[in-house]
Write an enzyme that holds these catalytic residues in place. Structure first.
Site, PDB file in Angstrom:
ATOM      1  CG  ASP A 208      51.191 -83.966  40.727  1.00  0.00           C
ATOM      2  OD1 ASP A 208      50.141 -84.118  40.061  1.00  0.00           O
ATOM      3  OD2 ASP A 208      51.952 -83.014  40.570  1.00  0.00           O
ATOM      4  N   GLY A 233      47.051 -88.279  45.075  1.00  0.00           N
ATOM      5  CA  GLY A 233      45.844 -87.785  45.734  1.00  0.00           C
ATOM      6  C   GLY A 233      45.372 -86.492  45.111  1.00  0.00           C
ATOM      7  CG  ASP A 234      41.564 -83.661  44.751  1.00  0.00           C
ATOM      8  OD1 ASP A 234      42.170 -82.605  44.504  1.00  0.00           O
ATOM      9  OD2 ASP A 234      40.322 -83.773  44.703  1.00  0.00           O
ATOM     10  CG  PHE A 235      46.438 -79.944  45.245  1.00  0.00           C
ATOM     11  CD1 PHE A 235      45.335 -79.346  44.659  1.00  0.00           C
ATOM     12  CD2 PHE A 235      47.662 -79.893  44.560  1.00  0.00           C
ATOM     13  CE1 PHE A 235      45.427 -78.715  43.415  1.00  0.00           C
ATOM     14  CE2 PHE A 235      47.763 -79.280  43.310  1.00  0.00           C
ATOM     15  CZ  PHE A 235      46.641 -78.688  42.741  1.00  0.00           C
ATOM     16  CG  HIS A 253      50.859 -70.025  38.443  1.00  0.00           C
ATOM     17  ND1 HIS A 253      51.715 -69.698  37.409  1.00  0.00           N
ATOM     18  CD2 HIS A 253      50.800 -71.386  38.436  1.00  0.00           C
ATOM     19  CE1 HIS A 253      52.139 -70.778  36.816  1.00  0.00           C
ATOM     20  NE2 HIS A 253      51.614 -71.821  37.416  1.00  0.00           N
TER      21      HIS A 253
HETATM   22  N1  SAH Z   1      55.332 -78.140  40.920  1.00  0.00           N
HETATM   23  C1  SAH Z   1      55.664 -78.626  39.589  1.00  0.00           C
HETATM   24  C2  SAH Z   1      54.424 -78.862  38.700  1.00  0.00           C
HETATM   25  C3  SAH Z   1      53.560 -77.648  38.474  1.00  0.00           C
HETATM   26  S1  SAH Z   1      52.275 -77.939  37.271  1.00  0.00           S
HETATM   27  C4  SAH Z   1      56.626 -77.679  38.889  1.00  0.00           C
HETATM   28  O1  SAH Z   1      56.769 -76.544  39.309  1.00  0.00           O
HETATM   29  O2  SAH Z   1      57.204 -78.089  37.890  1.00  0.00           O
HETATM   30  C5  SAH Z   1      50.878 -78.197  38.336  1.00  0.00           C
HETATM   31  C6  SAH Z   1      50.862 -79.577  38.976  1.00  0.00           C
HETATM   32  O3  SAH Z   1      49.676 -79.680  39.769  1.00  0.00           O
HETATM   33  C7  SAH Z   1      50.811 -80.711  37.974  1.00  0.00           C
HETATM   34  O4  SAH Z   1      51.864 -81.610  38.216  1.00  0.00           O
HETATM   35  C8  SAH Z   1      49.452 -81.339  38.207  1.00  0.00           C
HETATM   36  O5  SAH Z   1      49.411 -82.724  37.969  1.00  0.00           O
HETATM   37  C9  SAH Z   1      49.202 -81.004  39.665  1.00  0.00           C
HETATM   38  N2  SAH Z   1      47.787 -81.045  40.032  1.00  0.00           N
HETATM   39  C10 SAH Z   1      46.744 -80.501  39.363  1.00  0.00           C
HETATM   40  N3  SAH Z   1      45.587 -80.742  40.016  1.00  0.00           N
HETATM   41  C11 SAH Z   1      45.897 -81.459  41.144  1.00  0.00           C
HETATM   42  C12 SAH Z   1      45.137 -81.963  42.228  1.00  0.00           C
HETATM   43  N4  SAH Z   1      43.820 -81.803  42.283  1.00  0.00           N
HETATM   44  N5  SAH Z   1      45.789 -82.618  43.224  1.00  0.00           N
HETATM   45  C13 SAH Z   1      47.149 -82.795  43.178  1.00  0.00           C
HETATM   46  N6  SAH Z   1      47.935 -82.311  42.155  1.00  0.00           N
HETATM   47  C14 SAH Z   1      47.313 -81.647  41.155  1.00  0.00           C
END
Ligand code: SAH
Length: 343
Positions: A208, A233-235, A253
């Site tokens: 995350d 990191g950054d996905f 979503h």
């Molecule tokens: N999978 C978890 C969180 C969903 S909320 C659940 O279902 O509870 C969306 C998540 O995406 C958040 O934790 C947010 O920090 C993460 N996120 C948003 N942008 C991101 C990015 N660029 N790289 C990695 N994670 C990211």
């Protein structure tokens, strides 16, 4: 005897429209009652409104009106002595149940940025752009990275909602078949904890944003430290390699199709030919039937420019990222597990 709540199952069209037009007042009443912690105060026995007002610092006659409104919707129940008591719905508002999740929806611990963005929904409908970005000059997740108090409120609320759905997802699929599961955008690690504690030979990587994985509360609490690592990191840039299963729960979503393609292509690049992608999201059914994903879709429109998708929409996205939709397994909650393998 507590008076039972009377809820009109099929309101006449005029009432249906009025209820919808003023629904935000019911919603806001719920947020305020949760912020005041009323459900926790009623846990053991009914209370007089004066006692509740004294404990919460509220104005007693106004608090009575708030509770009466909510009692008409099945949250709380007034008895013949004018005391308010709990109901099965009210019990869900207690600390440890859905309290943090409802605080998230009401943005009670935030700074108004969420609530105000919903007020400008029309901007999204007219332009297709997230109203949040229009109002705050940056994307929602960028905003959270700059506002640590808001980020905490968001992470706690998300983890709270996730706590109810994680066991349902963990049970809907044989995660024990994997050596290494990577949860991409896994938040506080609740789903990974649920999977790892049932499958002691499986390792997990929580991935995350760096600020989120610094102290992933749910994984730390599970006490299975030898089974997991956390990577920030950054996905949109890359995701950790080496997993034989990649999870994206409530991630796609949040984003538009081009953004989802970037995330999916990063996952595909990290996946071996034998690895599997598991997307946990709502799958919107055809037709007029109510589905929790339909309201959530409006939230996605306002905040992130994302959307809830149909099976065909997932299939098309996967195909463009070099993946093939293989199977959809509904869970007893509102999410389905959508499986894809390298095409
Ligand atoms: N999978 C978890 C969180 C969903 S909320 C659940 O279902 O509870 C969306 C998540 O995406 C958040 O934790 C947010 O920090 C993460 N996120 C948003 N942008 C991101 C990015 N660029 N790289 C990695 N994670 C990211």
């Amino acid at each position: 005897m507590a008076a039972s709540a009377v809820i009109d199952p099929a309101p006449a069209p005029v009432h249906l429209i009025l209820n919808l037009a003023l629904g935000y007042l019911v919603s806001r009443s719920l947020h305020v009652a949760v912020e005041l912690g009323i459900a926790d105060l009623l846990k053991d026995s009914p209370q007089s409104v004066d006692a509740l007002a004294c404990t919460t610092g509220a104005h007693s006659p106004s608090l009575r009106r708030l509770l009466r409104t909510l009692a008409a919707h099945g949250v709380f129940a007034e008895d013949e002595q004018g005391r308010f008591g709990s109901t099965p719905a009210a019990a869900l508002l207690e600390q440890g149940a859905m309290r943090d999740g409802v605080l998230l929806c009401g943005e009670v611990s935030g700074d108004g940025s969420w609530w105000n963005a919903v007020g400008t929904l029309k901007h999204s409908v007219m332009t297709g752009e997230p109203a949040f970005d229009h109002q705050h000059g940056m994307g929602f997740f960028d905003y959270l990275q700059r506002e640590p108090a808001c980020a905490q409120w968001f992470d706690r609320g998300m983890a709270n909602f996730a706590a109810a759905e994680n066991p349902l997802i963990a049970q809907a699929h044989d995660f024990g078949a994997y050596r290494h599961v990577v949860d991409v955008g896994g938040g506080q690690g609740g789903l990974l904890a649920e999977i790892l504690k049932c499958h002691l030979h499986t390792r997990g990587t929580l991935f995350d944003l760096p600020g989120v994985v610094r102290n992933p509360a749910d994984l730390v609490r599970a006490g299975i430290s030898e089974q997991w690592t956390a990577t920030g990191g950054d996905f949109f840039a890359s995701v950790p390699a080496g997993g034989d299963a990649y999870i994206l729960k409530r991630i796609l979503h949040d984003w538009s199709d081009p953004q989802c393609l970037r995330i999916l292509r990063c996952c595909r690049a990290a996946m071996s030919a034998q690895a599997r992608l598991l997307v946990a999201d709502a799958v919107i059914p055809a037709g007029n039937a109510p589905h929790p994903g339909k309201v959530m879709d409006m939230l996605m429109m306002v905040f992130a420019g994302g959307r809830e998708r149909t099976e065909q929409e997932f299939e098309a996205l996967f195909a463009q990222a070099g993946l093939r939709l293989q199977r959809i397994t509904p869970t007893p909650g509102s999410l389905s597990l959508i499986e894809a393998i390298p095409a």
